[in-house]
Design an enzyme around this catalytic site. Structure first.
Site, mmCIF file in Angstrom:
data_model
loop_
_atom_site.group_PDB
_atom_site.id
_atom_site.type_symbol
_atom_site.label_atom_id
_atom_site.label_comp_id
_atom_site.label_asym_id
_atom_site.label_seq_id
_atom_site.Cartn_x
_atom_site.Cartn_y
_atom_site.Cartn_z
ATOM 1 N N SER A 150 1.210 -2.691 -2.570
ATOM 2 C CA SER A 150 2.174 -2.286 -3.584
ATOM 3 C C SER A 150 1.554 -1.811 -4.890
ATOM 4 O O SER A 150 2.230 -1.212 -5.713
ATOM 5 C CB SER A 150 3.135 -3.427 -3.877
ATOM 6 O OG SER A 150 2.462 -4.474 -4.516
ATOM 7 N N HIS A 201 7.130 -3.761 1.396
ATOM 8 C CA HIS A 201 7.354 -2.465 0.737
ATOM 9 C C HIS A 201 7.607 -1.318 1.717
ATOM 10 O O HIS A 201 7.607 -0.162 1.315
ATOM 11 C CB HIS A 201 6.170 -2.135 -0.174
ATOM 12 C CG HIS A 201 6.093 -3.068 -1.342
ATOM 13 N ND1 HIS A 201 6.801 -2.858 -2.506
ATOM 14 C CD2 HIS A 201 5.438 -4.248 -1.497
ATOM 15 C CE1 HIS A 201 6.558 -3.850 -3.341
ATOM 16 N NE2 HIS A 201 5.739 -4.712 -2.756
ATOM 17 N N LYS A 206 13.725 -5.941 -2.048
ATOM 18 C CA LYS A 206 13.359 -4.532 -2.244
ATOM 19 C C LYS A 206 14.409 -3.663 -1.537
ATOM 20 O O LYS A 206 15.507 -3.535 -2.069
ATOM 21 C CB LYS A 206 11.922 -4.322 -1.798
ATOM 22 C CG LYS A 206 11.027 -5.372 -2.521
ATOM 23 C CD LYS A 206 9.581 -5.176 -2.440
ATOM 24 C CE LYS A 206 8.808 -6.388 -2.936
ATOM 25 N NZ LYS A 206 9.107 -6.845 -4.287
#
Ligand SMILES: Cc1ncc(COP(=O)(O)O)c(C=O)c1O
Length: 400
Positions: free
Chosen positions: A186, A214, A245
């Site tokens: 990330s 991610h 996320k």
């Protein structure tokens, strides 16, 4: 008395020196109002959000919000208990069913955060006499999972297949081994060569855990992550993920096909000794995960956004974390913390929010402005973002 806070003095001094330059504190921004997944009001100004990891923009999805409200009305505000006592509601089971379907895997276990999922799974499955082999740039929750457990820790150079292979070959062949990788890293937004890494891990008799925090929802045909995109998802023993996320709420999980996986519910301390997620949260997560199964158009648009921003920033003369866009994260490399903070503030004044990241979270002591794109950013917003970067970059002296 020794002041136990004296160990923080260098950080306190660094922070004071930074604020003494007159720059706005980059680590205490308040979102006064959130208008949509891509726009908020900060310091009274309408601001485009480019640092929220809200990749698929699910936070304002009508069905997601409706599911959360209904669960709040029907089941109350919280469970007040552990999953193994009074804290498993129908909604937790539905959320785990949605995950099993999403990943086409046999088992799913929901934790209260992704941090706890890594903490729990790594510390529990790798015990005394076992080895955890991890990428040196791993997320803090992976390192903390290692610290909490009793296994020996072996780190290898970031994304270096040969280094991983060498480390594995040095370990006792009969010892239990867990290789821990991430799909997308990330900080720089780069992806792991999972195919090769999983091959060498399996050859050495290791089990493999991949944190797809991610990449879930975005990368891979069905949004299952980098392991899916590289055709190796069936060789992964454990996938860790987060709801904070792409899913657009809070929570974490582990999915697996291991036939004995369910025993984790009794032995994994960060699952047992903490309260479960509120009913409204698991309802929003389950609804969001089911919608992400049909998100291919959004995935395609997010790739377009990522390519456009990467190409545009590069053309403006910014130094980026990757040669090509590899994910929805574009990292802009700053010369140092002071100028990074100045640029961050200049962008905020332009009405653009990005994340400022600095050591120890970043690799190689870098200061980064991390941009994370959203499938709900319009192409016009990306143009606007580039214009704001150009003006702020010139003002802060980062580009000519
Ligand atoms: C790679 C990785 N794993 C795990 C986590 C933790 O997720 P959560 O926010 O659900 O605790 C993060 C969050 O930043 C992450 O980047």
């Amino acid at each position: 008395m020794t002041d136990l806070f004296s160990k923080f003095d260098p950080l306190i001094q660094q922070r004071e020196a930074l604020l003494a330059t007159g720059v706005t504190d980059p680590f205490s921004l308040v979102m006064e109002k959130v208008v949509s997944p891509t726009v908020a009001i900060c310091n009274g100004r309408e601001t485009i959000l480019l640092g929220t990891y809200n990749y698929m923009g699910m936070t304002f999805d009508e069905d997601v919000i409706a599911a959360g409200k209904e669960a709040l009305d029907k089941f109350g505000s919280g469970t007040t208990g552990s999953r193994v006592l009074n804290g498993t509601y129908q909604g937790h089971k539905e959320c785990e069913d949605a995950l099993k379907e999403f990943y086409a895997m046999d088992h799913a276990m929901v934790f209260s955060t992704g941090y706890q999922a890594n903490l729990g799974i790594i510390s529990t499955i790798a015990g005394k006499g076992d080895y955890v082999i991890l990428d040196i740039d791993s997320h803090a929750s992976i390192y903390d999972g290692c610290k909490m457990g009793d296994a020996e820790i072996v780190a290898f150079r970031h994304n270096d297949v040969e280094a991983l292979e060498k480390r594995l070959k040095r370990l006792p062949p009969e010892a239990g081994k867990l290789v821990v990788l991430e799909g997308v890293y990330s900080m720089l937004g780069d992806i792991a060569p999972l195919k090769e890494m999983i091959r060498v891990s399996k050859e050495a008799g290791a089990m493999v855990l991949v944190d797809e925090a991610h990449s879930m929802g975005f990368i891979g045909e069905h949004g299952r992550g980098v392991a899916e995109a590289q055709g190796v998802i069936d060789d992964v023993d454990f996938i860790i993920g987060t709801f904070s996320k792409s899913v657009g709420t809070v929570g974490g999980f582990c999915v697996s096909n291991h036939p004995k996986f369910e025993i984790m519910r009794l032995v994994c301390r960060p699952y047992v000794f903490t309260a479960s997620l509120p009913p409204s949260v698991v309802a929003t997560a389950a609804t969001s995960i089911r919608k992400l199964m049909h998100g291919s158009n959004k995935r395609a648009h997010l790739w377009e956004n990522s390519k456009k921003l990467h190409g545009g920033l590069r053309a403006l003369g910014f130094q980026l974390g990757t040669e090509e866009p590899q994910s929805a994260i574009i990292a802009v490399i700053m010369p140092d913390l002071e100028r990074g903070a100045m640029m961050w503030e200049a962008l905020l004044e332009e009405g653009l929010y990005v994340n400022l990241a600095r050591p120890p979270a970043t690799p190689a002591g870098m200061t980064l402005l991390r941009c994370s794109l959203c499938a709900e950013h319009t192409s016009e917003q990306v143009d606007e973002i580039l214009g704001r970067f150009e003006r702020a970059g010139k003002r802060a002296g980062i580009i000519g």
